[in-house]
Design a protein around this motif. Structure first.
Motif, PDB file in Angstrom:
ATOM      1  N   SER A 117      42.820  -3.506  26.468  1.00  0.00           N
ATOM      2  CA  SER A 117      42.761  -4.920  26.863  1.00  0.00           C
ATOM      3  C   SER A 117      41.925  -5.105  28.115  1.00  0.00           C
ATOM      4  CB  SER A 117      44.175  -5.465  27.083  1.00  0.00           C
ATOM      5  OG  SER A 117      44.912  -5.464  25.879  1.00  0.00           O
ATOM      6  N   LEU A 118      42.116  -4.211  29.095  1.00  0.00           N
ATOM      7  CA  LEU A 118      41.341  -4.302  30.329  1.00  0.00           C
ATOM      8  C   LEU A 118      39.865  -4.017  30.049  1.00  0.00           C
ATOM      9  CD1 LEU A 118      41.120  -4.670  33.360  1.00  0.00           C
ATOM     10  CD2 LEU A 118      41.798  -2.273  33.660  1.00  0.00           C
ATOM     11  N   ALA A 119      39.593  -3.001  29.243  1.00  0.00           N
ATOM     12  CA  ALA A 119      38.209  -2.673  28.911  1.00  0.00           C
ATOM     13  C   ALA A 119      37.526  -3.841  28.199  1.00  0.00           C
ATOM     14  CB  ALA A 119      38.169  -1.424  28.030  1.00  0.00           C
ATOM     15  N   GLN A 120      38.234  -4.468  27.267  1.00  0.00           N
ATOM     16  CA  GLN A 120      37.655  -5.603  26.543  1.00  0.00           C
ATOM     17  C   GLN A 120      37.380  -6.774  27.476  1.00  0.00           C
ATOM     18  OE1 GLN A 120      40.074  -7.079  23.336  1.00  0.00           O
ATOM     19  NE2 GLN A 120      38.587  -8.646  22.739  1.00  0.00           N
ATOM     20  N   ALA A 128      29.040  -7.484  27.532  1.00  0.00           N
ATOM     21  CA  ALA A 128      28.695  -6.198  26.912  1.00  0.00           C
ATOM     22  C   ALA A 128      29.662  -5.826  25.798  1.00  0.00           C
ATOM     23  CB  ALA A 128      28.689  -5.095  27.980  1.00  0.00           C
ATOM     24  N   THR A 129      30.257  -6.822  25.154  1.00  0.00           N
ATOM     25  CA  THR A 129      31.295  -6.532  24.166  1.00  0.00           C
ATOM     26  C   THR A 129      30.772  -5.805  22.935  1.00  0.00           C
ATOM     27  OG1 THR A 129      30.973  -8.780  23.347  1.00  0.00           O
ATOM     28  CG2 THR A 129      32.813  -8.422  24.834  1.00  0.00           C
ATOM     29  N   ASN A 130      29.516  -6.019  22.573  1.00  0.00           N
ATOM     30  CA  ASN A 130      28.965  -5.394  21.365  1.00  0.00           C
ATOM     31  C   ASN A 130      28.057  -4.211  21.689  1.00  0.00           C
ATOM     32  OD1 ASN A 130      30.194  -7.312  19.632  1.00  0.00           O
ATOM     33  ND2 ASN A 130      28.570  -8.788  20.113  1.00  0.00           N
ATOM     34  N   SER A 131      28.129  -3.734  22.903  1.00  0.00           N
ATOM     35  CA  SER A 131      27.225  -2.680  23.344  1.00  0.00           C
ATOM     36  C   SER A 131      27.828  -1.297  23.101  1.00  0.00           C
ATOM     37  CB  SER A 131      26.926  -2.848  24.836  1.00  0.00           C
ATOM     38  OG  SER A 131      26.232  -1.725  25.330  1.00  0.00           O
ATOM     39  N   ALA A 132      26.968  -0.359  22.770  1.00  0.00           N
ATOM     40  CA  ALA A 132      27.406   1.028  22.656  1.00  0.00           C
ATOM     41  C   ALA A 132      27.817   1.574  24.007  1.00  0.00           C
ATOM     42  CB  ALA A 132      26.271   1.868  22.072  1.00  0.00           C
ATOM     43  N   TYR A 133      27.423   0.856  25.065  1.00  0.00           N
ATOM     44  CA  TYR A 133      27.767   1.293  26.414  1.00  0.00           C
ATOM     45  C   TYR A 133      29.024   0.606  26.941  1.00  0.00           C
ATOM     46  CZ  TYR A 133      22.927   2.964  26.338  1.00  0.00           C
ATOM     47  OH  TYR A 133      21.754   3.603  26.011  1.00  0.00           O
ATOM     48  N   GLN A 219      20.746   5.670  35.436  1.00  0.00           N
ATOM     49  CA  GLN A 219      21.763   5.637  34.373  1.00  0.00           C
ATOM     50  C   GLN A 219      22.226   4.204  34.106  1.00  0.00           C
ATOM     51  OE1 GLN A 219      23.438   8.152  32.586  1.00  0.00           O
ATOM     52  NE2 GLN A 219      22.170   9.824  33.378  1.00  0.00           N
ATOM     53  N   ALA A 220      22.325   3.416  35.170  1.00  0.00           N
ATOM     54  CA  ALA A 220      22.916   2.075  35.051  1.00  0.00           C
ATOM     55  C   ALA A 220      21.913   1.000  34.683  1.00  0.00           C
ATOM     56  CB  ALA A 220      23.590   1.705  36.378  1.00  0.00           C
ATOM     57  N   ARG A 221      20.640   1.274  34.846  1.00  0.00           N
ATOM     58  CA  ARG A 221      19.619   0.217  34.796  1.00  0.00           C
ATOM     59  C   ARG A 221      19.707  -0.630  33.528  1.00  0.00           C
ATOM     60  NH1 ARG A 221      15.520   3.246  35.761  1.00  0.00           N
ATOM     61  NH2 ARG A 221      15.643   2.899  38.006  1.00  0.00           N
ATOM     62  N   ASP A 222      19.776   0.005  32.371  1.00  0.00           N
ATOM     63  CA  ASP A 222      19.735  -0.750  31.109  1.00  0.00           C
ATOM     64  C   ASP A 222      21.109  -0.935  30.474  1.00  0.00           C
ATOM     65  OD1 ASP A 222      16.925  -0.926  31.233  1.00  0.00           O
ATOM     66  OD2 ASP A 222      16.736   1.078  30.360  1.00  0.00           O
ATOM     67  N   SER A 223      22.114  -0.285  31.028  1.00  0.00           N
ATOM     68  CA  SER A 223      23.411  -0.288  30.359  1.00  0.00           C
ATOM     69  C   SER A 223      24.516  -0.985  31.134  1.00  0.00           C
ATOM     70  CB  SER A 223      23.856   1.164  30.093  1.00  0.00           C
ATOM     71  OG  SER A 223      23.926   1.896  31.315  1.00  0.00           O
TER      72      SER A 223
END
Length: 514
Positions: A117-120, A128-133, A219-223
């Motif tokens: 729940s927290l992650a969502q 970023a709900t539909n992201s692989a990241y 690492q964070a730039r695009d994700s």
């Protein structure tokens, strides 16, 4: 939200919560924050160590550890009560604490699935709900790799213990990045490089810190733009300390541009900690980049100002309209002040609003800034000072928007103090003297006027004003304030023994998940 203070209004045998200036409806006398803290059982090798490494590295005070624990406790309580809408809003207003909580959960939680729940909610906050990241994917992956996870957790714990105990050189020697790589999760890699950089900064090795932060930023730039902004501010300071002043300015400029861009997401990502650090680290003689002012201008002059940006709307619009060169520091301070008020951080909010007044260059913004200061003073329990300030603002003979808004705010304060008739009169003046005059929290004043009528036994006018406020809250998508009005109505109908209408209001609350 209109203010932080909590208005407990009494009618015979019933307590109504005035207006919509409150953050979560109090459905019972028990506060979820006061429930006993349930500590998860960690893995056998883990002991919880809380340390705010970035703040230590920057020479800032650490974030309140109790606030971090309180965040987790309150979020879990809201989820347990099925108040999912309130839980999502809580994360939206505390993305910094949500990120810390997710990192700690990845490193310590015995039940990673319970963090869904927290992650969502955080993923939604970052769009970023539909992201692989996404953090949801991260938690699912970690649960499937127990051996690699165990090594990562043990290594991270060693780093955190060294930082907490001041053993910075020892922390530098621990290769958390290597222990994190087998998990293949970008969020954990970002933090691993960030902790390596923090260790170097605290060990007075700024060049090594800059190298680590550059890896974290890559690492964070695009994700993960939210995390990217945090890392870039740290990188800017590491570059400055290592003598790369031009690089530090360039990185700080890019970081502050990104932070302001986060406000333009479909759901604006508002992180006061990021803005505080951007102001704190601003290089001497360097202005905020033009994109920051452009973003504020676009947001506050657009057809629809996002809800959590509305409390500062009149201040910012006055600054934008009153000068060819608006004061960006004043605009930032005003917004930061209202964001802190939204988080119940009234002391910080008041200081920021005083800074906004001092930095402001437009007289028209002063009244709105002082009105917001009065709300902060009320939240701090300094009602006499707040009342004096509101009387001064409401005393203007021109029926200007700020004077009408101040009259309404003073009316709500009088209701809180038990002076119902005086409160009603002031609210009526604010709302009916010039009905066409609008201000950001007018709907909340309408709801307070409705409650004032109910307290005096005038159900017809009371319900009319409450329903008018509900219509405005729906138009503004202010679900929190809308839920408060339904809760008040349900309690009123309960007292009136109107079970059908009480049930209708309770159903609305269930639908809103507040």
């Amino acid at each position: 939200m209109r203010t932080i203070h909590f208005l407990a209004l009494l009618v015979p045998a019933i307590a109504l919560h005035a207006g919509c200036s409150h953050y979560f409806p109090q459905k019972t006398t028990s506060d979820p924050l006061k429930k006993p803290h349930v500590v998860e059982k960690p893995l056998p090798t883990a002991t919880k160590v809380l340390v705010d490494g970035p703040a230590l590295a920057l020479g800032q005070p650490e974030q309140d550890i109790a606030a971090k624990r309180q965040f987790v406790d309150r979020f879990q309580a809201l989820i347990k009560e099925n108040r999912f809408g309130a839980a999502r809003l809580y994360v939206q207003r505390h993305p910094d604490l949500a990120l810390d909580a997710l990192r700690d959960a990845a490193a310590e939680s015995a039940d990673l699935k319970s963090q869904g729940s927290l992650a969502q909610a955080y993923d939604e906050c970052c769009s970023a709900t539909n992201s692989a990241y996404s953090w949801q994917v991260c938690m699912q992956t970690l649960a499937a790799r127990p051996d690699a996870l165990k090594n990562y957790r043990e290594t991270r714990m060693r780093v955190m213990l060294c930082l907490r105990n001041g053993q910075f050189a020892e922390a530098m020697q621990i290769d958390l990045v290597r222990a994190t790589q087998p998990l293949g999760q970008v969020h954990l890699m970002i933090e691993a490089y960030q902790l390596a950089g923090v260790s170097c900064m605290l060990a007075d090795q700024p060049a090594g810190a800059a190298a680590a932060f550059q890896q974290a930023a890559a690492q964070a730039r695009d994700s993960a733009p939210h995390q990217s902004a945090h890392v870039m501010l740290l990188l800017s300071e590491a570059q400055r300390r290592s003598g790369d002043n031009s690089g530090a300015v360039q990185t700080w400029t890019a970081a502050t541009t990104l932070i302001s861009n986060l406000l333009t997401l479909p759901k604006p990502l508002i992180d006061p900690t990021l803005w505080d650090r951007a102001v704190y680290l601003q290089p001497v003689g360097v202005d905020f980049p033009p994109q920051v002012l452009q973003n504020f201008t676009q947001l506050y002059r657009g057809p629809s100002v996002p809800l959590d940006l509305q409390p500062a709307m009149n201040i910012v619009q006055a600054q934008l309209d009153g000068s060819d060169k608006p004061s960006v520091p004043a605009i930032i301070a005003a917004c930061l002040g209202t964001w802190r008020l939204n988080r119940h951080e009234a002391q910080q909010g008041l200081l920021l609003l005083k800074r906004a007044e001092a930095l402001g260059t437009v007289e028209a913004a002063t009244g709105w800034t002082r009105l917001t200061q009065a709300k902060a003073l009320t939240a701090l329990g300094q009602t006499s000072t707040s009342t004096a300030l509101l009387i001064q603002l409401a005393g203007a003979k021109d029926n200007s928007p700020v004077s009408l808004a101040a009259a309404a705010e003073l009316g709500s304060l009088k209701l809180h103090e038990g002076m119902t008739q005086q409160g009603l009169s002031l609210l009526r003046r604010g709302l009916t003297a010039q009905p066409e005059v609008q201000w950001p929290n007018r709907a909340a004043a309408e709801a307070d006027l409705g409650l004032a009528y109910l307290m005096l036994g005038d159900e017809k006018n009371g319900m009319n004003w409450l329903e008018r406020a509900q219509g405005h809250f729906r138009a503004q998508q202010d679900v929190e304030a809308l839920a408060q009005t339904y809760w008040n109505q349900s309690k009123y109908f309960e007292h009136a023994k109107n079970k059908e209408r009480m049930a209708s209001c309770e159903q609305e609350l269930r639908t809103l998940q507040f």
